[in-house]
Design a protein around this motif. Structure first.
Motif, PDB file in Angstrom:
ATOM      1  N   ALA A 109      70.303 -67.951 -48.457  1.00  0.00           N
ATOM      2  CA  ALA A 109      71.588 -68.636 -48.324  1.00  0.00           C
ATOM      3  C   ALA A 109      71.912 -68.995 -46.882  1.00  0.00           C
ATOM      4  N   PHE A 110      71.035 -68.644 -45.957  1.00  0.00           N
ATOM      5  CA  PHE A 110      71.335 -68.939 -44.550  1.00  0.00           C
ATOM      6  C   PHE A 110      71.566 -70.428 -44.322  1.00  0.00           C
ATOM      7  N   GLU A 111      70.706 -71.261 -44.864  1.00  0.00           N
ATOM      8  CA  GLU A 111      70.845 -72.698 -44.632  1.00  0.00           C
ATOM      9  C   GLU A 111      72.179 -73.202 -45.172  1.00  0.00           C
ATOM     10  N   ALA A 112      72.585 -72.680 -46.333  1.00  0.00           N
ATOM     11  CA  ALA A 112      73.873 -73.091 -46.908  1.00  0.00           C
ATOM     12  C   ALA A 112      75.039 -72.644 -46.030  1.00  0.00           C
ATOM     13  N   ALA A 113      74.848 -71.564 -45.260  1.00  0.00           N
ATOM     14  CA  ALA A 113      75.920 -71.054 -44.409  1.00  0.00           C
ATOM     15  C   ALA A 113      76.176 -71.955 -43.203  1.00  0.00           C
ATOM     16  N   ARG A 114      75.332 -72.943 -42.981  1.00  0.00           N
ATOM     17  CA  ARG A 114      75.536 -73.851 -41.844  1.00  0.00           C
ATOM     18  C   ARG A 114      76.539 -74.959 -42.175  1.00  0.00           C
ATOM     19  N   THR A 115      76.997 -75.000 -43.415  1.00  0.00           N
ATOM     20  CA  THR A 115      78.058 -75.934 -43.814  1.00  0.00           C
ATOM     21  C   THR A 115      79.139 -75.132 -44.536  1.00  0.00           C
ATOM     22  N   ARG A 174      93.085 -68.852 -50.424  1.00  0.00           N
ATOM     23  CA  ARG A 174      92.654 -69.605 -49.251  1.00  0.00           C
ATOM     24  C   ARG A 174      91.379 -70.386 -49.555  1.00  0.00           C
ATOM     25  N   ALA A 175      91.279 -71.579 -49.017  1.00  0.00           N
ATOM     26  CA  ALA A 175      90.033 -72.336 -49.131  1.00  0.00           C
ATOM     27  C   ALA A 175      88.918 -71.602 -48.394  1.00  0.00           C
ATOM     28  N   TRP A 176      87.669 -71.736 -48.884  1.00  0.00           N
ATOM     29  CA  TRP A 176      86.480 -71.139 -48.255  1.00  0.00           C
ATOM     30  C   TRP A 176      86.648 -69.632 -48.022  1.00  0.00           C
ATOM     31  N   ASN A 177      87.235 -68.934 -48.978  1.00  0.00           N
ATOM     32  CA  ASN A 177      87.529 -67.512 -48.754  1.00  0.00           C
ATOM     33  C   ASN A 177      86.336 -66.599 -49.021  1.00  0.00           C
ATOM     34  N   ALA A 225      77.762 -64.782 -49.681  1.00  0.00           N
ATOM     35  CA  ALA A 225      78.470 -63.979 -50.676  1.00  0.00           C
ATOM     36  C   ALA A 225      78.527 -64.695 -52.016  1.00  0.00           C
ATOM     37  N   LEU A 226      78.769 -65.991 -52.000  1.00  0.00           N
ATOM     38  CA  LEU A 226      78.809 -66.764 -53.242  1.00  0.00           C
ATOM     39  C   LEU A 226      77.452 -66.771 -53.934  1.00  0.00           C
TER      40      LEU A 226
END
Length: 338
Positions: A44-50, A226-229, A234-235
């Motif tokens: 999920a690291f790559e997804a964490a960049r957005t 909250r948005a992006w909480n 984690a998702l």
């Protein structure tokens, strides 16, 4: 919530030991995690960049299948406690009273007080029979921490129906429900269910969980979230864990058999309650709780001083872990294994 209340309110005590030399029985987290979860987290690291998707549809679908509800009723939160805070903040105003089980998780009363409400304490075994009429909110922990008391579906549904008639929101904390095969109350009108990935999946530091609610209550929770909480890792990890049916079945069976083995052994020296959760509440009688905890620690095991729970004065709480680890607990408590 206001400045003065938040400043003056003490933290609720919790279990868990950070000492690497101790085997931790003071926190009720699964010592196992699903196979492949670390790889999923790293991927999920790559997804964490957005920014994470909003709303996080895949996590909501996984959670809905996990507790058998509509995905639209799922409100993702960073842990079960965040779901509890969200529900309490929407239901409780200054001066409101709230039915709270005791002994139980100390954060319920703390969250109520943060909102200016007043906890009205009721024993866990009788809270589902209490009158919700004068209260803004009622809280049930199912199974209850630290007693292990649980409630059959009929009694909870009947209590939920009385809460609807009384216009009282019902908050059901199902942090330990996944260790049982009893159905969730998720999707029941007038009920907020709080769930966590901390306990069953052994990931307390992930801070992933969700609430479930329908109708206007669900709409309010979605609007207040909250948005992006939740982070992208984690998702992704949470959705993966909730789909691991074999892991869930194996964990339930291990906890059930080991819990009963531990209880049979501990009963030879101490009084110990029956439990439907991954822990046991042990009454040490006229022995010193401090000495029992200290002796276990000297023998390499951390157990929970349960006198920090309201209404308990001679108790410790012990988690259920793997068989060999549980043998170490029995040795630390000075009892023979069964």
């Amino acid at each position: 919530m206001n400045l003065d209340r938040a400043t003056d309110l003490d933290r609720a005590p919790h279990g868990s030991s950070d000492d690497p030399d101790l085997l931790d029985f003071s926190a009720n987290t699964n010592p196992e995690v699903p196979d492949g979860v670390e790889e999923r987290y790293r991927a999920a690291f790559e997804a964490a960049r957005t920014y994470p998707p909003e709303p996080p549809a895949d996590f909501r679908r996984a959670a809905a299948a996990y507790v058998d509800c509509d995905p639209d009723a799922v409100i993702p939160t960073p842990g079960g406690l965040a779901a509890i805070r969200l529900a309490v903040s929407l239901a409780v105003d200054d001066g409101d009273t709230v039915l709270v089980p005791a002994p139980s998780f100390g954060e319920y009363a703390r969250e109520v007080r943060l909102q200016g409400g007043k906890p009205v304490f009721v024993s866990p075994e009788s809270i589902a029979e209490a009158d919700p009429e004068p209260h803004a909110l009622a809280v049930v922990c199912a199974p209850n921490n630290p007693t292990g008391d649980d409630y059959d579906s009929d009694s909870l549904e009947a209590f939920a129906a009385r809460c609807r008639v009384a216009d009282t929101t019902l908050l059901v904390d199902e942090a330990f429900r996944g260790f049982t095969d009893r159905p969730s109350l998720a999707g029941t009108d007038g009920v907020v269910v709080a769930r966590s990935l901390t306990k069953l999946f052994g990931l307390p530091g992930m801070r992933a969980g969700f609430a479930v609610a329908t109708g206007d209550l669900g709409a309010a929770l979605r609007g207040a979230r909250r948005a992006w909480n939740l982070s992208a890792p984690a998702l992704a990890t949470g959705a993966y864990c909730m789909r691991q049916d074999a892991f869930i079945r194996e964990t339930r069976e291990r906890v059930r058999t080991e819990r009963e083995r531990l209880r049979a052994a501990i009963r030879t020296r101490y009084a110990v309650e029956a439990s439907n959760a991954p822990f046991l509440l042990v009454d040490v009688g006229d022995r010193s709780v401090d000495e029992v905890v200290a002796t276990a620690r000297e023998r390499g095991v951390a157990i929970r001083d349960a006198t920090t729970f309201r209404g308990l004065d001679s108790h410790v709480r012990v988690a259920v872990r793997r068989p060999a680890e549980n043998d170490r607990l029995l040795a630390a408590l000075g009892v023979d294994g069964v």
